[in-house]
Design an enzyme around this catalytic site. Structure first.
Site, mmCIF file in Angstrom:
data_model
loop_
_atom_site.group_PDB
_atom_site.id
_atom_site.type_symbol
_atom_site.label_atom_id
_atom_site.label_comp_id
_atom_site.label_asym_id
_atom_site.label_seq_id
_atom_site.Cartn_x
_atom_site.Cartn_y
_atom_site.Cartn_z
ATOM 1 N N ASP A 289 35.727 -19.842 -42.227
ATOM 2 C CA ASP A 289 35.551 -19.875 -40.782
ATOM 3 C C ASP A 289 36.173 -18.594 -40.215
ATOM 4 O OD1 ASP A 289 34.854 -20.580 -38.254
ATOM 5 O OD2 ASP A 289 35.743 -22.575 -38.303
HETATM 6 C C1 BGC Z 1 34.113 -22.056 -35.388
HETATM 7 C C2 BGC Z 1 32.877 -22.222 -36.236
HETATM 8 C C3 BGC Z 1 31.857 -21.170 -35.905
HETATM 9 C C4 BGC Z 1 32.482 -19.811 -36.031
HETATM 10 C C5 BGC Z 1 31.536 -18.672 -35.777
HETATM 11 C C6 BGC Z 1 34.613 -20.645 -35.350
HETATM 12 O O1 BGC Z 1 35.592 -20.481 -34.397
HETATM 13 O O2 BGC Z 1 35.125 -22.922 -35.857
HETATM 14 O O3 BGC Z 1 32.354 -23.513 -36.077
HETATM 15 O O4 BGC Z 1 30.733 -21.311 -36.716
HETATM 16 O O5 BGC Z 1 33.564 -19.715 -35.126
HETATM 17 O O6 BGC Z 1 31.221 -18.516 -34.453
#
Ligand code: BGC
Length: 766
Positions: A289
């Site tokens: 993530d």
């Molecule tokens: C989130 C994810 C997301 C990623 C990319 C993160 O902060 O937890 O769910 O896919 O950002 O935007």
């Protein structure tokens, strides 16, 4: 503002890199293994590590960090993919840099959080799950893939399948609620919708199951907080939807931010290698993530080099925004902290994904600007989003059949969410275009038509709590505060309320109150809106509460005072039409809750498939009993249970039958029930089957959903609904974490929600 600047800068610098005109070529290439092996053999170590790097375009920021030098890094072969960049034209320019300027011309992946639709936005996932309609859910993902792929995107960070039982957590809005069985069915439907079993098509995209794992169980409902859970609970209650996505062939997985057994998921080898790959046979690649690798420094796992090596050793292939791999893997290889095989293997998986998408044959496969013009936000997709949205709404209360409304008379539409365009699509609707969503007011006006008079007043702001407002509006969001005083707003509302026959109160949460980093300790309707509601109720006019929310709210008081409540979540770009369709009875509501509504925040975590304990309550009336598992100041039952939702018609369940009261292994039992539509409207009903395993080698839940069918029944009609039960439905993970069934007695419940007591029994014989 800061974000906008970054987009422009990156956009310009990327364009400057690609002067040559693109010549579209589709070439025939070698079989995957041969092709990837050959390519790998020609890559330098830097180029290999580059493939593992996933920077952000800066278009949409969800963390504190941003990527730098993106254009230069792409040219130098130091980027494997880019995410959250929007538009086919822009993406084509960036792809050109990779394909024409980098030494090996390896195309990039383009990812995005296409979570519940693209420009045509469907209800937030929690709402979508309340349709219990797998065909519609799969179709919503397919439409999302169609639109995203027409706009240059080939990878979505969806589905989010984290089970959650704690509505304080802001991200319950992004998942499918509390149930592992339903969550698994939805995970599969979403993956199939995005990937369509064939990534070589130009309208299917790579899916990413997230957040692996257990992200929905943070302590105290606080986002990113510690998770501590027994393995037996992981396997039985939280893992199934991730596994279902893997079984459906999901191409990628995203590691969660939280720790598991004391090790952050991003560095957790047991999770990423033993469970995901060895036990479940996952063949795709795992991405962290956002800044998941450097965040392990704050988790207390070591410096950037240490945590990056930890991640690679655990089984992570791609580093989102963190740049830990980019900056440290070479050194770790020299120091023998990681191996060349590990790096090669990670690169191979990423190249395979690109190969499967057909990017080596045609890197511009998804960059057809004509498709972008004709396939996005079409009339047809919007019509599907409207009907899907109408199925996601849950009728919680309808005293004296106040709903549906007549399309005549004077209707007052009041509340801060009545005419709130930006709130309709809800959290994670990054591709939704400003100004395209249908507000409730607009929907009501158009659906009610000319025979009625519609009056509108805002009535109150979303909140008068400055802290909540400030924290919910970071990154340039606004709650559109009205500068008039509370008294002035209420006075205007009462004026139109008094002129009308009925009041529709559009209240609840702003879209910004739920979603990532939006945990709340108070999940009631904000006080200023409650005050408005009370003032409206005092007029003596009938009030319908249209409740917007990204989580189950505590509405115990409102449930006492308001005669009709329609829970509408954030229903997407067509929200206003969909809600009006239901309010006026053009569509009979059929949504059922997939997350329990507590009556008191002190009850959370709360969920239907709980354990009995050694001291269960003996009475069902909520009467207090000393030395039983309960509270001295509140009942145990929720306000609305899992599976609950009303219709304008009524359904009567009768004649529950089972084909045998004994089951021998490999035998299929049939359980059937008659459902009669006894009311005045045609309607859809979600018939739910729950099983209780009465005796086990480990304690078993009081009920578990094991089947459901959503059926349409005309008024006056009776339908027999039949389910089949096999030993597979009776399996669970025992204390050795073996997936087994155990002989003994079982109860089977069929009914309209998880409270049903309508049951038959059978015995499973060895
Ligand atoms: C989130 C994810 C997301 C990623 C990319 C993160 O902060 O937890 O769910 O896919 O950002 O935007």
């Amino acid at each position: 503002m800061k974000n906008k600047l970054i987009i422009l800068l990156i956009g310009f610098s990327l364009m400057a890199y690609s002067q040559k005109k693109n010549t579209k070529k589709t070439i025939k290439i070698k079989p995957r293994n041969e092709f990837v092996t050959d390519l790998l053999s020609r890559m330098t170590l830097d180029e290999k590590i580059g493939q593992l790097n996933l920077p952000t375009s800066g278009d949409i920021t969800t963390g504190q960090a941003n990527s730098s030098n993106v254009a230069k890094n792409i040219e130098e072969g130091k980027v494997g993919g880019l995410f959250n960049i929007k538009s086919a034209a822009k993406i084509k320019e960036v792809q050109k840099v990779a394909v024409e300027k980098s030494r090996l011309k390896i195309p990039l992946l383009f990812g995005m959080d296409v979570i519940h639709g693209y420009e045509t936005t469907f209800p937030i996932p929690l709402g979508l799950s309340c349709t219990w309609n797998l065909k519609l859910i799969e179709r919503s993902a397919q439409i999302a893939a169609q639109e995203a792929s027409a706009d240059g995107i080939n990878w979505t960070f969806s589905p989010m399948v984290d089970i959650s039982r704690d509505p304080r957590w802001g991200r319950v809005s992004e998942g499918s609620g509390e149930d592992p069985y339903l969550g698994s069915q939805i995970a599969k439907a979403m993956v199939n919708g995005y990937q369509q079993h064939d990534l070589s098509k130009n309208n299917s995209i790579l899916s990413c199951v997230k957040h692996f794992a257990l992200y929905g169980a943070p302590e105290a409902g606080r986002d990113y907080n510690t998770v501590d859970m027994s393995r037996i609970r992981m396997y039985n209650e939280y893992f199934p939807p991730y596994k279902a996505a893997v079984d459906a062939g999901v191409g990628t997985a995203m590691a969660s931010f939280n720790e598991i057994d004391g090790i952050p998921a991003t560095g957790n080898k047991w999770l990423m290698t033993d469970v995901l790959r060895k036990q479940w046979g996952f063949k795709g690649f795992v991405v962290t993530d956002y800044t998941g690798i450097p965040e392990m420094i704050d988790h207390g796992m070591g410096d950037l080099q240490t945590v990056s090596a930890l991640a690679l050793n655990a089984g992570i292939e791609m580093d989102m925004v963190g740049e830990g791999f980019l900056r440290t893997l070479k050194k770790s290889l020299e120091e023998k902290k990681v191996t060349m095989d590990q790096i090669d293997n990670a690169v191979r998986l990423i190249l395979e994904a690109k190969y499967d998408l057909g990017l080596f044959e045609d890197p511009y496969k998804y960059c057809d600007v004509n498709r972008a013009k004709s396939e996005i936000f079409t009339k047809e997709s919007r019509a599907e989003a409207r009907s899907t949205a109408s199925e996601s709404l849950v009728l919680l209360k309808n005293d004296n059949q106040l709903l549906p409304l007549k399309k005549t008379g004077t209707i007052a539409v009041i509340g801060p969410l009545a005419d709130a365009e930006e709130n309709m699509s809800g959290t994670w609707s990054v591709a939704t275009k400003k100004g395209t969503s249908i507000t409730l007011l607009r929907g009501i006006k158009e659906v009610a038509g000319k025979a009625s008079t519609i009056l509108y007043a805002k009535g109150s702001n979303l909140t008068d709590d400055e802290t909540l407002e400030n924290n919910a509006t970071m990154f340039g969001k606004t709650l559109h505060r009205d500068s008039r005083t509370k008294e002035e707003l209420v006075a205007e509302a009462l004026k139109i309320a008094n002129q009308s026959d009925i009041i529709i109160a559009a209240l609840g949460e702003s879209a910004e109150f739920s979603g990532e980093s939006s945990s709340r300790t108070n999940i009631e309707i904000p006080q200023t809106q409650k005050d408005l509601l009370n003032a409206l109720l005092q007029t003596g006019k009938p009030v319908v509460l249209v409740l917007f929310d990204g989580r189950p709210l505590v509405i115990t008081n409102e449930n006492k005072t308001v005669p009709a409540i329609l829970n509408v979540w954030f229903a997407g770009t067509e929200a206003g039409y969909a809600i009006a369709d239901v309010l006026f009875g053009d569509v009979n509501p059929s949504g059922k809750l997939t997350a329990t509504f507590p009556r008191n925040i002190g009850q959370v975590p709360i969920y239907y498939n709980q354990k009995n304990t050694g001291r269960p309550l003996m009475n069902k009336e909520g009467k207090f009993e000393k030395f039983r598992s309960n509270y001295i100041d509140e009942r145990n039952e929720p306000l609305f249970p899992f599976g609950y939702g009303m219709s304008y018609t009524s359904f009567n369940y009768s004649d529950l039958k089972i084909s045998s009261d004994k089951m021998i292994q490999n035998q299929i039992l049939k359980v059937s029930v008659d459902v009669t539509n006894t009311g005045n409207y045609d309607g859809k009903e979600v018939v739910q089957l729950y099983i209780r395993d009465l005796v086990g080698s480990v304690t078993r839940p009081v009920k578990e959903l094991k089947g459901f069918q959503k059926i349409e029944i005309k008024k006056g009609e009776k339908r027999t609904v039949t389910f089949e039960i096999t030993v597979d439905d009776l399996k669970f993970y025992n204390s050795e974490l073996e997936y087994v069934f155990e002989p003994g007695n079982f109860e089977v419940f069929i009914g309209k929600d998880s409270n049903t007591e309508n049951k038959v029994s059978f015995e499973l014989i060895k």
